[in-house]
Scaffold this active site. Structure first.
Site, PDB file in Angstrom:
ATOM      1  CB  THR A 413      -0.988  -0.013   1.201  1.00 53.88           C
ATOM      2  OG1 THR A 413      -1.699  -1.236   1.209  1.00 53.88           O
ATOM      3  CG2 THR A 413      -1.942   1.132   1.201  1.00 53.88           C
ATOM      4  CB  THR A 431      -3.801  -0.719  -1.288  1.00 54.62           C
ATOM      5  OG1 THR A 431      -3.070  -1.908  -1.015  1.00 54.62           O
ATOM      6  CG2 THR A 431      -5.283  -1.046  -1.316  1.00 54.62           C
ATOM      7  CG  ASP A 455      -7.397  -6.812   2.974  1.00 53.64           C
ATOM      8  OD1 ASP A 455      -6.429  -7.472   3.385  1.00 53.64           O
ATOM      9  OD2 ASP A 455      -7.319  -5.592   2.720  1.00 53.64           O
ATOM     10  N   GLY A 499       0.909  -0.453   5.044  1.00 51.32           N
ATOM     11  CA  GLY A 499       1.301  -1.446   6.046  1.00 51.32           C
ATOM     12  C   GLY A 499       0.218  -2.390   6.511  1.00 51.32           C
TER      13      GLY A 499
END
Ligand code: GLY
Length: 595
Positions: A413, A431, A455, A499
Site C-alpha cells: 500500500t 493499494t 482481506d 502497512g
C-alpha cells in the site's frame, strides 16, 4: 466547490491535446527545480505541500500545485505517478480511500474507492468444502482480484472538487511512464522478492524481469504500456477501464490467469465479469470523527476499519493523561488501547452494505469509558482481548466474549498527503493489497491486478458473527486510515501510511507522539514503532522494550512498520510537509515555496 478556475483547465487541456506535457509547458527557471525528484523527509514553506514515499510522485504533485492546481488535482496527479514508480503498492488495478477537507465549506468528505467482490462471489469462495485455501495460493490468483476502484476515484474526486481535467492530471505520469524512472533499492528488492511468482506469468515477467531478473539499481525502468493505458483514461475517464477493450482484457486475465504453461503454479481463476466492472461505483461516505483532547480527528468509515479503530483507541486513551505519564506508561497505554480497539474492529467492522456496523457506538465516549476500565497501569491484558458490547448501555467493565483474530500483514500500500494555498487538504491511501498484488499483469496494459479480496476472512473468525466474510458485491474490510485532524475547526494535520493492519497503529502512534508526547511532526513520524493488534506486538529496532517487558509485554522484532506521509498546517499559509526519513528508502516532502 466544483470547477474553480475553469479557464486554466481549458488552457491546459488544449496544450496537452497538442502533445505538450507538464515538463514543457512553462520555461520559468523554477519549473525545472520543482519537477526535479528530491528525496527529503521535511520541507517547510508556503504555496502548497505534498508528501509521498516517492520523489517523482511528489515532484509531479508539486508541479500541479505550483501551476495553480488545488490539493485534489495534486493528489490525483501524485497518485497516478505512484502507479508508475510504486507499481507493487498501488495503481489503476487497485483501490483506495480519499479523504478531503474542503476549505470553501469547512466539510470533510470521503470517497470509498475500495475494490469490490464480483457478483458471483459466495461466502465460501475462499473455503471450498469448508476449509480455507492456503493463503499463498489465494494471493497469487484470479480469485482474489476485486473490481478496481482507483480510476473511478480519481474521476470522482476531480469532477467533484478538482480544477483540472483527467487529461491534465495524468500528463506528468504519462511522460514519466514513457521516459522511465531510476530504479532504487526498494524497487529492486521488491521485484526480487516477487521474482518467483512474476516469472510464472509471461506478461509480468516481460515487464518487471527484463533479461530474466530484477532491474539493477540505477537503471531506467520504462512502462510504455502503462503510458498508453493512462492515455486512454486521460481521454475517456474511468470508463476506459470499466468498459471496452481494457475491461475485456481484465476479465480475460482474471478468468484465465495467463500463467506460463511450463510453470507448476496452481493459479485459481477468478469470478469477475465485464458486468462487474461496468457496475463499479465509488461511494461517498460519512467520515468518522472523534474528539481527542480538543482536536477533531476525521477518518475513513467502513468498509475501512481505519477510522473506527484509530478513533476508538484515541477515545480510550483520552481517559488517561498520557502527557503526565512517564514514557513507559504512555506507551503501555498506547499498546493496551490498540489491542482493545482491534478486538472490537475484528468483531464489528465490515462492509456496511452487508453488515450493520455500529460506528456511532464504537466511537462513543460511553463505550470508550467501558473499554478503558480494562486497562491496568501495571499489567498487560491477556491476549486476545475479547470484544466489548457497543450497544448503548455502558455500566462497567465486562469480560468474556469472542476472541479476536490476527490476519497476515505485509508492507504493501502507499499513502500521500497534499494541501494547497486555499486551505484544502487531501489524505489519500491506495493499494493493490500485497506487495506486487496478485502478481498478474494484464497483458499489454502495463499494470498489476490487485489481490484485495484476500482481506476478507476466509472462514468465520468470530464464533458465527464474522462481519468480514466474502459475499457478492461486497467490499473487504480495510485498515487504511487516511486521517485529517482539525484544531479549532481548521485543518491542522493530515497523515496516513501503508502497512496492512499496521496502518492503524502507525497512524495512532504518530498521533500519540505528536499530540501527547510533545514530539514535533518529523520526530513523531520517524520514531521507532510498535504495533499491537490484539496478539503479538511487533517492534522496530530502536523501540524501547525493556521497561515494557518488565510490565509483561512481549515483542516480535520487525524491520519496518509503515512509511507515513503527512502535512502539518502551521498557520499564516505555511506548511510542514513530512515524509519517511528512512523506511522504504525514504520519501519525499515538498512545498511550493521553501522558507
Ligand atoms: N490493503 C490494505 C488494507 O486495505 O488495509
Amino acid at each position: 466547490m466544483t470547477r474553480a478556475r475553469p479557464v486554466r483547465t481549458r488552457w491546459w487541456t488544449l496544450l496537452v491535446a497538442l502533445g505538450l506535457t507538464a515538463a514543457t509547458l512553462v520555461a520559468a527557471p523554477d519549473a525545472e527545480a520543482r519537477t526535479r525528484p528530491v528525496r527529503q523527509p521535511v520541507a517547510v514553506g508556503s504555496g502548497g505541500a505534498v508528501a509521498t514515499v516517492d520523489p517523482e510522485a511528489s515532484a509531479i504533485g508539486l508541479d500541479v500545485l505550483a501551476r495553480g492546481g488545488n490539493a485534489v488535482d495534486a493528489a490525483v496527479a501524485s497518485a497516478a505517478a505512484l502507479g508508475v514508480t510504486e507499481p507493487y503498492s498501488a495503481g489503476i488495478g487497485g483501490g483506495g480511500f480519499f479523504v478531503f477537507y474542503e476549505a470553501a465549506t469547512g466539510e470533510v468528505h470521503t470517497l470509498d474507492g475500495r475494490e469490490t467482490a464480483p457478483a458471483a462471489m459466495r461466502v465460501d469462495s475462499f473455503a471450498p468444502g469448508g476449509s480455507a485455501l492456503p493463503f499463498a495460493e489465494a494471493v497469487t490468483s484470479g480469485l482474489s482480484v476485486g473490481v478496481p476502484g482507483t480510476p473511478a476515484t480519481w474521476e470522482e474526486a476531480l469532477e467533484r472538487w478538482g480544477t483540472i481535467t483527467m487529461n491534465r492530471a495524468l500528463a506528468g505520469s504519462i511522460q514519466l511512464a514513457r521516459r522511465g524512472f531510476e530504479v532504487d533499492e526498494t524497487f529492486r528488492s521488491q521485484t526480487e522478492s516477487n521474482a518467483d511468482r512474476f516469472a510464472d506469468f509471461p506478461a509480468t515477467r516481460e515487464l518487471f524481469l527484463p533479461d530474466g531478473e530484477a532491474p539493477a539499481v540505477g537503471t531506467r525502468f520504462r512502462n510504455p504500456d502503462l503510458a498508453d493505458t493512462y492515455r486512454l483514461i486521460a481521454r475517456e475517464g474511468a470508463d476506459a477501464i470499466t468498459t471496452g477493450p481494457v475491461a475485456e482484457d481484465i476479465v480475460e486475465t482474471v478468468q484465465q490467469p495467463p500463467v506460463d504453461p511450463a510453470a507448476d503454479r496452481v493459479v485459481r481463476p477468478g469470478l469477475m465479469t465485464t458486468a462487474d466492472l461496468a457496475a463499479y461505483e465509488v461511494v461517498e461516505r460519512e467520515p468518522t470523527v472523534s474528539d481527542y483532547r480538543g482536536l477533531e480527528v476525521y477518518g475513513m468509515g467502513p468498509p475501512s476499519s481505519g477510522g473506527t479503530t484509530v478513533g476508538e483507541a484515541l477515545n480510550v486513551l483520552e481517559r488517561f493523561d498520557l502527557s503526565a505519564m512517564d514514557r513507559t506508561q504512555a506507551l503501555h497505554h498506547y499498546l493496551e488501547a490498540s489491542a482493545i480497539a482491534f478486538a472490537d474492529r475484528n468483531r464489528y467492522v465490515g462492509d456496511p452494505a452487508s453488515v450493520d456496523v455500529p460506528v456511532e457506538e464504537l466511537l462513543s465516549d460511553g463505550f470508550a469509558a467501558e473499554r478503558a476500565c480494562l486497562v491496568e497501569p501495571d499489567a498487560v491484558l491477556p491476549r486476545p482481548v475479547a470484544p466489548g458490547s457497543p450497544d448503548g448501555s455502558y455500566t462497567g467493565c465486562p469480560d468474556g466474549g469472542i476472541p479476536g483474530g490476527e490476519s497476515p500483514e505485509g508492507p504493501s500500500t502507499t499513502h500521500l498527503t497534499t494541501a494547497d494555498r486555499w486551505g484544502n487538504v487531501v489524505s489519500y491511501t491506495l493499494t493493490i493489497e500485497s506487495t506486487g498484488g496478485s502478481g498478474i499483469v494484464v497483458p499489454g496494459r502495463g499494470f498489476l491486478l490487485n489481490n484485495e479480496l484476500t482481506d476478507f476472512s476466509f472462514t468465520d473468525t468470530q464464533g458465527g458473527d464474522d462481519p468480514n466474510l466474502p459475499g457478492p458485491g461486497k467490499r473487504p474490510r480495510s485498515s487504511m486510515s487516511p486521517t485529517i485532524v482539525l484544531r479549532d475547526g481548521e485543518p491542522w494535520l493530515a497523515l496516513g501510511s501503508p502497512g496492512g493492519a499496521t496502518i492503524i497503529t502507525t497512524v495512532l502512534q504518530t498521533l500519540v507522539n505528536r499530540v501527547d508526547l510533545g514530539q514535533d511532526l518529523p520526530t513523531a513520524l520517524a520514531a521507532p514503532r510498535a504495533s499491537q493488534r490484539n496478539g503479538t506486538t511487533q517492534a522496530e529496532p530502536g523501540f524501547e522494550t525493556a521497561e515494557l517487558q518488565a510490565l509483561g509485554h512481549t515483542f516480535t522484532p520487525t524491520a519496518e512498520l509503515g512509511a507515513a506521509a503527512a502535512v502539518e498546517l502551521l498557520g499564516d499559509g505555511r506548511f510542514q510537509a513530512v515524509a519517511e526519513p528512512t523506511r522504504r528508502g525514504g520519501g519525499s516532502a515538498r512545498v511550493v515555496e521553501e522558507d
